[in-house]
Scaffold this motif. Structure first.
Motif, PDB file in Angstrom:
ATOM      1  N   UNK A 320       0.821  -1.205   0.000  1.00 26.76           N
ATOM      2  CA  UNK A 320       0.000   0.000   0.000  1.00 26.76           C
ATOM      3  C   UNK A 320       0.859   1.261   0.000  1.00 26.76           C
ATOM      4  N   UNK A 321       0.254   2.336  -0.441  1.00 27.81           N
ATOM      5  CA  UNK A 321       0.934   3.618  -0.407  1.00 27.81           C
ATOM      6  C   UNK A 321       1.437   4.052  -1.768  1.00 27.81           C
ATOM      7  N   UNK A 322       1.568   5.356  -1.919  1.00 25.12           N
ATOM      8  CA  UNK A 322       2.043   5.927  -3.172  1.00 25.12           C
ATOM      9  C   UNK A 322       3.559   6.109  -3.130  1.00 25.12           C
ATOM     10  N   UNK A 323       4.212   5.974  -4.274  1.00 26.55           N
ATOM     11  CA  UNK A 323       5.650   6.272  -4.325  1.00 26.55           C
ATOM     12  C   UNK A 323       5.898   7.725  -3.929  1.00 26.55           C
ATOM     13  N   UNK A 324       7.043   7.977  -3.365  1.00 25.19           N
ATOM     14  CA  UNK A 324       7.411   9.344  -2.999  1.00 25.19           C
ATOM     15  C   UNK A 324       8.788   9.644  -3.566  1.00 25.19           C
ATOM     16  N   UNK A 325       9.061  10.921  -3.768  1.00 25.04           N
ATOM     17  CA  UNK A 325      10.326  11.282  -4.396  1.00 25.04           C
ATOM     18  C   UNK A 325      10.801  12.640  -3.904  1.00 25.04           C
ATOM     19  N   UNK A 326      12.103  12.829  -3.984  1.00 29.43           N
ATOM     20  CA  UNK A 326      12.724  14.115  -3.675  1.00 29.43           C
ATOM     21  C   UNK A 326      13.856  14.331  -4.666  1.00 29.43           C
ATOM     22  N   UNK A 327      14.081  15.582  -5.014  1.00 27.06           N
ATOM     23  CA  UNK A 327      15.170  15.934  -5.931  1.00 27.06           C
ATOM     24  C   UNK A 327      16.134  16.880  -5.209  1.00 27.06           C
ATOM     25  N   UNK A 328      17.415  16.790  -5.572  1.00 27.79           N
ATOM     26  CA  UNK A 328      18.444  17.532  -4.847  1.00 27.79           C
ATOM     27  C   UNK A 328      19.329  18.348  -5.785  1.00 27.79           C
ATOM     28  N   UNK A 329      19.666  19.549  -5.335  1.00 31.65           N
ATOM     29  CA  UNK A 329      20.673  20.374  -5.994  1.00 31.65           C
ATOM     30  C   UNK A 329      21.670  20.787  -4.924  1.00 31.65           C
ATOM     31  N   UNK A 330      22.921  20.411  -5.111  1.00 35.60           N
ATOM     32  CA  UNK A 330      23.950  20.654  -4.104  1.00 35.60           C
ATOM     33  C   UNK A 330      25.017  21.601  -4.638  1.00 35.60           C
ATOM     34  N   UNK A 331      25.518  22.454  -3.772  1.00 36.18           N
ATOM     35  CA  UNK A 331      26.582  23.377  -4.172  1.00 36.18           C
ATOM     36  C   UNK A 331      27.372  23.809  -2.948  1.00 36.18           C
ATOM     37  N   UNK A 332      28.567  24.353  -3.199  1.00 39.01           N
ATOM     38  CA  UNK A 332      29.388  24.902  -2.128  1.00 39.01           C
ATOM     39  C   UNK A 332      29.082  26.390  -1.975  1.00 39.01           C
ATOM     40  N   UNK A 333      28.985  26.819  -0.733  1.00 41.64           N
ATOM     41  CA  UNK A 333      28.718  28.230  -0.446  1.00 41.64           C
ATOM     42  C   UNK A 333      29.548  28.651   0.750  1.00 41.64           C
ATOM     43  N   UNK A 334      29.589  29.956   0.983  1.00 40.83           N
ATOM     44  CA  UNK A 334      30.160  30.510   2.208  1.00 40.83           C
ATOM     45  C   UNK A 334      29.021  30.909   3.125  1.00 40.83           C
ATOM     46  N   UNK A 335      29.132  30.552   4.385  1.00 40.77           N
ATOM     47  CA  UNK A 335      28.074  30.887   5.344  1.00 40.77           C
ATOM     48  C   UNK A 335      27.843  32.394   5.380  1.00 40.77           C
ATOM     49  N   UNK A 336      28.909  33.162   5.269  1.00 37.46           N
ATOM     50  CA  UNK A 336      28.753  34.627   5.288  1.00 37.46           C
ATOM     51  C   UNK A 336      27.876  35.112   4.159  1.00 37.46           C
ATOM     52  N   UNK A 337      27.980  34.449   3.009  1.00 38.03           N
ATOM     53  CA  UNK A 337      27.133  34.828   1.867  1.00 38.03           C
ATOM     54  C   UNK A 337      25.679  34.457   2.132  1.00 38.03           C
ATOM     55  N   UNK A 338      25.457  33.319   2.804  1.00 37.05           N
ATOM     56  CA  UNK A 338      24.082  32.914   3.139  1.00 37.05           C
ATOM     57  C   UNK A 338      23.472  33.945   4.089  1.00 37.05           C
ATOM     58  N   UNK A 339      24.256  34.351   5.078  1.00 37.95           N
ATOM     59  CA  UNK A 339      23.783  35.360   6.050  1.00 37.95           C
ATOM     60  C   UNK A 339      23.449  36.671   5.331  1.00 37.95           C
ATOM     61  N   UNK A 340      24.231  36.983   4.314  1.00 36.17           N
ATOM     62  CA  UNK A 340      24.011  38.239   3.563  1.00 36.17           C
ATOM     63  C   UNK A 340      22.947  38.098   2.490  1.00 36.17           C
ATOM     64  N   UNK A 341      22.364  36.914   2.349  1.00 35.14           N
ATOM     65  CA  UNK A 341      21.324  36.694   1.357  1.00 35.14           C
ATOM     66  C   UNK A 341      21.859  36.501  -0.040  1.00 35.14           C
ATOM     67  N   UNK A 342      23.117  36.159  -0.182  1.00 35.31           N
ATOM     68  CA  UNK A 342      23.732  35.988  -1.500  1.00 35.31           C
ATOM     69  C   UNK A 342      23.795  34.502  -1.876  1.00 35.31           C
ATOM     70  N   UNK A 343      22.652  33.909  -2.166  1.00 33.09           N
ATOM     71  CA  UNK A 343      22.615  32.507  -2.615  1.00 33.09           C
ATOM     72  C   UNK A 343      21.677  32.396  -3.813  1.00 33.09           C
TER      73      UNK A 343
END
Length: 343
Positions: A320-343
């Motif tokens: 029973x149950x429906x198939x489930x799925x997830x898709x991924x996009x991975x990259x390297x970043x700097x935390x400082x850029x994430x804090x500054x909204x630069x992603x």
């Protein structure tokens, strides 16, 4: 039984993120020697904004279930884990290539996960895993920025455990890494301990979990002996698969994490490797069949054949149950850029 009741009982633990249920469920079922599968599916994404791909539940259940061992001693009781066999050279070669290429500049992994809600609408999960071990979550670039800016670190001991085990595998000590990865969440198996200590850990695990079940008004299953033979192998490999894929899903952009995961998955004999083309990418499919999922489902993880980066995760229920799925996009970043909204 409703394992979510166990999670709710732990009121001092933050609400579990997406798929945390599955790690909690795995820990609980292993303690009871019941079938278990790792199922990727949405979980209350609106009321639990700090979403991830798996695992805070394991940290929650840690309050109720005895951790078998830290995995630092030499394995004596389980030849299955004592001599892991690398059964697919393609993954080992890819791990070597990933390790040799090194990690790109940056100090963090950013993984954007796309899933489908029960109503059919897509929703995004943003996860930043820093090389220092911090974890930040959001359901958009804006909420991720806010979490990082506030220092809202959602990292758990489970996160630290799986990442440390993956890094250990990347250095070449696959045997110790395998034990550490299996023991990343509570299970009562006592891997790395003597046979007598393993039996004690198993019994203690049952008693602690039984107490919790009684407190929430649930029936306590009869005690079952610690599994042996193929049953034990399947339990071990279920834990290994669940924990390594989680590490991949949140830390993939770190080359050491990725290489370690590939080397560990290569030791699981029942994982089959296939080839595919996905979004114009050459890909490898890693399939954990029902024997590794408690007979309940088949889990297929697709990775880039050249980089090892995850592309998608799919779960196909046996009944029973429906198939489930997830898709991924991975990259390297700097935390400082994430804090500054630069992603």
């Amino acid at each position: 039984m409703d394992e979510m009741d166990l999670m709710k009982k732990l009121r001092d633990v933050p609400s579990p993120r997406t798929d945390a249920y599955d790690s909690a469920r795995a820990a609980l079922h292993t303690a009871m020697a019941e079938p278990v599968s790792t199922v990727v599916r949405p979980k209350r994404w609106l009321s639990w904004p700090k979403v991830s791909v798996a695992a805070v539940g394991a940290a929650a259940v840690a309050a109720a279930v005895v951790m078998g061992t830290t995995g630092t001693s030499t394995p004596t009781g389980d030849p299955i884990i004592a001599a892991p066999q690398v059964v697919d050279s393609a993954l080992v070669k890819l791990a070597s290539d990933v390790k040799a290429a090194g990690t790109l500049s940056g100090d963090s992994s950013l993984v954007i996960t796309t899933k489908t809600a029960p109503d059919g609408s897509p929703y995004l999960v943003y996860t930043v895993y820093t090389d220092k071990g911090q974890v930040f979550h959001g359901d958009s670039a804006k909420t991720l920025q806010a979490a990082a800016a506030k220092g809202d670190d959602a990292a758990t001991q489970y996160d630290a455990n799986v990442m440390a085990a993956a890094r250990l595998a990347a250095t070449g000590d696959v045997e110790k890494a395998k034990i550490a990865m299996v023991n990343a969440s509570p299970n009562g198996l006592g891997l790395g301990l003597s046979p007598a200590e393993q039996e004690k850990a198993w019994a203690q695990n049952y008693e602690v979990t039984a107490k919790m079940l009684r407190e929430i008004g649930k029936q306590v299953p009869d005690f079952k002996p610690r599994p042996t033979g193929k049953e034990l192998e399947d339990v071990i490999n279920n834990r290994l698969w669940s924990h390594t894929t989680y590490a991949l899903f949140i830390g993939a952009a770190n080359a050491d994490i990725r290489a370690g995961v590939l080397k560990l998955v290569a030791t699981i004999q029942d994982v089959t490797i296939g080839k595919a083309q996905v979004d114009d990418q050459s890909a490898l499919t890693l399939t954990a069949g029902p024997s590794l999922q408690g007979g309940e489902s088949t889990h297929v993880v697709t990775i880039n054949a050249d980089t090892g980066l995850p592309i998608r995760s799919e779960v196909f229920p046996v009944k029973d149950g429906k198939p489930s799925a997830a898709r991924y996009k991975s990259s390297r970043v700097n935390l400082a850029d994430v804090v500054a909204g630069k992603i």
